[in-house]
Design an enzyme around this catalytic site. Structure first.
Site, PDB file in Angstrom:
ATOM      1  N   CYS A   2      22.748  -6.678 104.209  1.00  0.00           N
ATOM      2  CA  CYS A   2      23.076  -7.697 105.197  1.00  0.00           C
ATOM      3  C   CYS A   2      22.889  -7.092 106.580  1.00  0.00           C
ATOM      4  O   CYS A   2      23.227  -5.927 106.815  1.00  0.00           O
ATOM      5  CB  CYS A   2      24.491  -8.237 105.089  1.00  0.00           C
ATOM      6  SG  CYS A   2      24.815  -9.136 103.594  1.00  0.00           S
ATOM      7  N   ARG A  27      17.305  -5.334 105.615  1.00  0.00           N
ATOM      8  CA  ARG A  27      18.653  -5.114 105.077  1.00  0.00           C
ATOM      9  C   ARG A  27      19.066  -6.204 104.091  1.00  0.00           C
ATOM     10  O   ARG A  27      20.106  -6.104 103.443  1.00  0.00           O
ATOM     11  CB  ARG A  27      19.676  -5.074 106.216  1.00  0.00           C
ATOM     12  CG  ARG A  27      19.457  -3.941 107.184  1.00  0.00           C
ATOM     13  CD  ARG A  27      20.476  -3.991 108.282  1.00  0.00           C
ATOM     14  NE  ARG A  27      21.786  -3.636 107.799  1.00  0.00           N
ATOM     15  CZ  ARG A  27      22.271  -2.397 107.760  1.00  0.00           C
ATOM     16  NH1 ARG A  27      21.531  -1.399 108.183  1.00  0.00           N
ATOM     17  NH2 ARG A  27      23.474  -2.157 107.312  1.00  0.00           N
ATOM     18  N   TRP A  74      22.064 -10.309 102.029  1.00  0.00           N
ATOM     19  CA  TRP A  74      21.769  -9.801 100.689  1.00  0.00           C
ATOM     20  C   TRP A  74      22.961 -10.231  99.849  1.00  0.00           C
ATOM     21  O   TRP A  74      24.051  -9.683  99.982  1.00  0.00           O
ATOM     22  CB  TRP A  74      21.622  -8.281 100.723  1.00  0.00           C
ATOM     23  CG  TRP A  74      21.118  -7.687  99.438  1.00  0.00           C
ATOM     24  CD1 TRP A  74      19.824  -7.544  99.041  1.00  0.00           C
ATOM     25  CD2 TRP A  74      21.908  -7.136  98.377  1.00  0.00           C
ATOM     26  NE1 TRP A  74      19.756  -6.949  97.805  1.00  0.00           N
ATOM     27  CE2 TRP A  74      21.033  -6.695  97.373  1.00  0.00           C
ATOM     28  CE3 TRP A  74      23.283  -6.989  98.165  1.00  0.00           C
ATOM     29  CZ2 TRP A  74      21.461  -6.100  96.190  1.00  0.00           C
ATOM     30  CZ3 TRP A  74      23.715  -6.403  96.977  1.00  0.00           C
ATOM     31  CH2 TRP A  74      22.807  -5.957  96.009  1.00  0.00           C
ATOM     32  N   ASN A 100      29.057  -8.151 107.247  1.00  0.00           N
ATOM     33  CA  ASN A 100      28.322  -7.266 106.344  1.00  0.00           C
ATOM     34  C   ASN A 100      29.357  -6.440 105.603  1.00  0.00           C
ATOM     35  O   ASN A 100      30.177  -5.775 106.234  1.00  0.00           O
ATOM     36  CB  ASN A 100      27.394  -6.355 107.167  1.00  0.00           C
ATOM     37  CG  ASN A 100      26.775  -5.240 106.324  1.00  0.00           C
ATOM     38  OD1 ASN A 100      26.590  -5.405 105.134  1.00  0.00           O
ATOM     39  ND2 ASN A 100      26.478  -4.121 106.959  1.00  0.00           N
ATOM     40  N   GLY A 101      29.345  -6.502 104.270  1.00  0.00           N
ATOM     41  CA  GLY A 101      30.313  -5.718 103.495  1.00  0.00           C
ATOM     42  C   GLY A 101      30.853  -6.538 102.349  1.00  0.00           C
ATOM     43  O   GLY A 101      30.277  -7.565 101.970  1.00  0.00           O
ATOM     44  N   GLU A 477      10.584  10.548  91.720  1.00  0.00           N
ATOM     45  CA  GLU A 477      10.304   9.757  92.909  1.00  0.00           C
ATOM     46  C   GLU A 477       9.042   8.913  92.703  1.00  0.00           C
ATOM     47  O   GLU A 477       8.988   7.750  93.112  1.00  0.00           O
ATOM     48  CB  GLU A 477      10.175  10.681  94.133  1.00  0.00           C
ATOM     49  CG  GLU A 477       9.789   9.998  95.425  1.00  0.00           C
ATOM     50  CD  GLU A 477      10.783   8.943  95.923  1.00  0.00           C
ATOM     51  OE1 GLU A 477      11.848   8.784  95.312  1.00  0.00           O
ATOM     52  OE2 GLU A 477      10.463   8.271  96.914  1.00  0.00           O
ATOM     53  N   LYS A 481       9.116   4.852  92.997  1.00  0.00           N
ATOM     54  CA  LYS A 481       8.264   4.130  93.963  1.00  0.00           C
ATOM     55  C   LYS A 481       7.505   3.025  93.249  1.00  0.00           C
ATOM     56  O   LYS A 481       7.434   1.908  93.727  1.00  0.00           O
ATOM     57  CB  LYS A 481       7.242   5.068  94.614  1.00  0.00           C
ATOM     58  CG  LYS A 481       7.671   5.943  95.750  1.00  0.00           C
ATOM     59  CD  LYS A 481       8.104   5.278  97.022  1.00  0.00           C
ATOM     60  CE  LYS A 481       9.525   4.868  96.988  1.00  0.00           C
ATOM     61  NZ  LYS A 481      10.550   5.719  97.429  1.00  0.00           N
ATOM     62  N   GLU A 484       9.834   0.063  92.041  1.00  0.00           N
ATOM     63  CA  GLU A 484      10.507  -0.771  93.041  1.00  0.00           C
ATOM     64  C   GLU A 484       9.551  -1.678  93.816  1.00  0.00           C
ATOM     65  O   GLU A 484       9.954  -2.756  94.220  1.00  0.00           O
ATOM     66  CB  GLU A 484      11.384   0.053  93.988  1.00  0.00           C
ATOM     67  CG  GLU A 484      10.670   0.968  94.919  1.00  0.00           C
ATOM     68  CD  GLU A 484      11.629   1.799  95.780  1.00  0.00           C
ATOM     69  OE1 GLU A 484      12.710   1.327  96.118  1.00  0.00           O
ATOM     70  OE2 GLU A 484      11.267   2.927  96.118  1.00  0.00           O
ATOM     71  N   HIS A 500       9.267  14.911  71.731  1.00  0.00           N
ATOM     72  CA  HIS A 500      10.556  14.792  71.032  1.00  0.00           C
ATOM     73  C   HIS A 500      11.016  13.342  70.929  1.00  0.00           C
ATOM     74  O   HIS A 500      12.180  13.090  70.644  1.00  0.00           O
ATOM     75  CB  HIS A 500      11.609  15.655  71.732  1.00  0.00           C
ATOM     76  CG  HIS A 500      11.261  17.111  71.699  1.00  0.00           C
ATOM     77  ND1 HIS A 500      11.330  17.865  70.545  1.00  0.00           N
ATOM     78  CD2 HIS A 500      10.775  17.939  72.654  1.00  0.00           C
ATOM     79  CE1 HIS A 500      10.925  19.094  70.809  1.00  0.00           C
ATOM     80  NE2 HIS A 500      10.577  19.163  72.079  1.00  0.00           N
ATOM     81  N   LYS A 597      17.504  -2.324 102.140  1.00  0.00           N
ATOM     82  CA  LYS A 597      17.651  -0.965 102.640  1.00  0.00           C
ATOM     83  C   LYS A 597      19.100  -0.777 103.069  1.00  0.00           C
ATOM     84  O   LYS A 597      19.766  -1.731 103.435  1.00  0.00           O
ATOM     85  CB  LYS A 597      16.726  -0.766 103.836  1.00  0.00           C
ATOM     86  CG  LYS A 597      16.260   0.661 103.950  1.00  0.00           C
ATOM     87  CD  LYS A 597      15.070   0.778 104.844  1.00  0.00           C
ATOM     88  CE  LYS A 597      14.628   2.208 104.938  1.00  0.00           C
ATOM     89  NZ  LYS A 597      13.986   2.736 103.744  1.00  0.00           N
TER      90      LYS A 597
END
Ligand code: F6R
Length: 602
Positions: A2, A27, A74, A100-101, A477, A481, A484, A500, A597
């Protein structure tokens, strides 16, 4: 998560807020809204979807005013729709709030207010803030806001307006970021710097439970006892270019291309005199018998690479933990533990929680952070900054690279202090680090092949990233990438571990990305590559070694580099691969679905 923005000044708040929201859209992008004082009432517009939808709505309703607040959401409580969008208003429409929160006790507050006959219209936790504030309001907005802050449990950054006090905009925060920007032309609140960068570089980073009262001609700060607080603004060093696409189709590509410069600046800032060097030099590493690196997502994967480098150079055992796990697992931490927290935003809720847990148990905390003045930067015992500048694309690239190089330097300096490497080795490793920006440029100068290979990989259903040792560390990573931004399932796997179990998933046409930058393990990873090719896989081989290409094996050749620092080059190839797969699929690369983000909720 947010984004909020507010403005009070001589100009029309609407275009300023809309422009700011566009810069905060990374955000959250489920819905957006705006409220301004317009004569005797609030002018409000809210729309599900991107800021563009809100702009279209504003073209129809035509509102304006000199004081206003805006929000990009968000969703957490309640689906993304027009009603659940912010700003939320009290029942009598006299208070407007952006939040926001997460309000953890919103249900209890809502029940109590409903029993008093107050009618709610949304399913959000945020609406209780507006309703409660209006309920408490008795002629003094600051009094009402203090009562609200005392009643709320959870996290919040709030912008609040009251029709009875139309010349002010009030702000308060707890555990979520909020800055106040000041300029001759008016004053601002925002979740993050890029939102107000076109207007000012003078900002205050708000502390928890501080109240800011913004007027057109000034800002005053108070504590919860209504006592004034004297504060000095800080000057932002980020530039507007850093927050613009600069001709690139996506922020992500621009940020990938910026990496040589980011590496260079982070290296210079850390090796030369300054805050980073002071932080590193003043920490007595010999005091600790254990190092834990904790972070989330990509920042945690930088830590996985860091573990290999630290253990090899410092001969000290390093654990890497996702912050969301570390904080609740009753971690074995004491005053002989060094906890390194890594975060681009410096505001990730789980990373903050992990850091606080570590401190509570007596650990020393060392933060690697990109955003100056962020919560983690301020609360850690020691802080070193990455010089990535604003990272706008949701998928981290340049911040990750800056984290890696800072971790390398930290490991070299600690090893030097511990005496596990001598001066000659130190000089050799530092020389290698100094060469990284140029080698990164070399990788970026040859993107055609990766671009073509990515175009031929868009129909992959599942991709495996394999490596051994530090190549395994960076494969996490690479895998993150790809999933996402391209929405293709992928997994990172240790090359030697495939046989295995996971090799059962290899069949005709499956793509395996193999990373091979460790000379002494080259033969071993190559055997793993042969094992998957003989079961039908095709392989993209990312390596510092040459190899013969076949119809099943394609090579991305990297410049020669010390194996410990090779992730800084291999990751660029992996970022480009993911970027071009997503670009060829026509996806919204900078704002992937379901993501945001700066994850300020647990
Ligand atoms: C992935 C990504 C996220 C972040 C994670 C931590 O590309 O960007 O996984 O790395 O949310 O964020 P920070 O570094 O801000 O703590």
């Amino acid at each position: 998560m947010c984004g909020i923005i507010g403005y009070t000044g001589k100009r029309d708040a609407v275009p300023i807020i809309i422009e700011g929201l566009k810069r905060l859209e990374y955000r959250g992008y489920d819905s957006a809204g705006i409220a301004v004082y317009a004569d005797e009432a609030f002018g409000v517009a809210k729309r599900k979807g991107r800021i563009a939808e809100l702009e279209a709505e504003l073209a129809k309703v035509n509102i304006s005013g000199n004081v206003g607040i805006g929000h990009t959401r968000w969703a957490t409580h309640g689906e993304p729709n027009d009603v659940n969008s912010h700003p939320h208003l009290g029942e009598k429409s006299r208070i407007a709030v952006v939040h926001n929160g997460i309000i953890e006790n919103y249900k209890q507050i809502k029940d109590t207010l409903e029993q008093k006959g107050i009618k709610f219209v949304s399913q959000t936790d945020s609406e209780v803030i507006a309703q409660l504030c209006e309920h408490y309001y008795d002629g003094d907005l600051m009094d009402a806001v203090i009562k609200v802050a005392n009643a709320l449990e959870g996290s919040y950054a709030l912008g609040i307006m009251c029709l009875d006090e139309p010349d002010i905009l009030m702000a308060i925060k707890k555990d979520n970021p909020l800055i106040v920007g000041i300029s001759d032309d008016g004053n601002f609140i925002a979740s993050d710097v890029p939102a107000i960068l076109p207007h000012t570089k003078q900002v205050h980073y708000m502390n928890d439970k501080e109240i800011a009262i913004l007027r057109a001609d000034g800002v005053d700060f108070f504590n919860m006892q209504k006592e004034p607080i004297v504060r000095k603004p800080e000057t932002i060093t980020w530039t507007m270019e850093g927050a613009e696409k600069g001709g690139y189709p996506h922020f992500m590509l621009k940020e990938i291309m910026e990496q040589p410069r980011v590496l260079k600046e982070t290296i210079a800032n850390t090796l030369m005199d300054g805050a980073n060097k002071t932080a590193i030099d003043s920490l007595d590493i010999s005091h600790f018998n254990k190092v834990i690196i904790t972070a989330c997502g990509s920042a945690c994967y930088a830590g996985v690479v860091g573990k290999y480098v630290f253990e090899r150079l410092c001969r000290i055992s390093v654990e890497v933990e996702f912050a969301s796990e570390f904080r609740y697992k009753d971690p074995i931490v004491d005053d002989k533990t060094l906890v390194i927290v890594v975060s681009q935003s410096g505001e990730t809720a789980d990373t903050i929680g992990a850091m606080r847990e570590a401190k509570k148990r007596g650990a020393t905390t060392f933060a690697i952070v990109n955003v100056i003045g962020s919560a983690i930067a301020r609360e850690a015992d020691y802080t070193a900054y990455t010089a990535a500048g604003p990272e706008i694309a949701v998928a981290s690239t340049k911040a990750f690279s800056a984290q890696l190089v800072l971790l390398y330097i930290l490991a070299i300096r600690f090893a030097q202090k511990l005496g596990t490497i001598d001066d000659a080795k130190t000089a050799e490793l530092i020389a290698e680090i100094n060469n990284l920006p140029e080698k990164a440029t070399e990788v970026l100068d040859h993107t055609d092949y990766i671009q073509k290979y990515a175009a031929g990989s868009i129909n992959s259903k599942s991709v495996f990233f394999i490596g051994r040792n530090i190549d395994y560390a960076i494969s996490f990573e690479g895998s993150l990438k790809l999933k996402e931004i391209s929405y293709i399932h992928s997994e990172a796997y240790a090359g030697g571990e495939l046989k295995h179990g996971t090799i059962a998933l290899i069949e005709e046409g499956v793509l395996v990305v193999a990373i091979a930058c460790c000379p002494n393990l080259y033969g071993k990873i190559f055997s793993n590559v042969e094992q998957v090719i003989s079961r039908g896989a095709r392989v993209l081989f990312v390596s510092t070694e040459d190899t013969k290409q076949t119809d099943k094996l394609s090579l991305v050749k990297l410049p020669q580099v010390h194996e410990l620092f090779s992730p800084s080059l291999s990751v660029i190839a992996l970022q480009l691969f993911s970027y071009y797969v997503a670009a060829n699929k026509g996806l919204d690369i900078d704002k992937p679905r379901n993501l945001a983000k700066s994850v300020t909720v647990e």
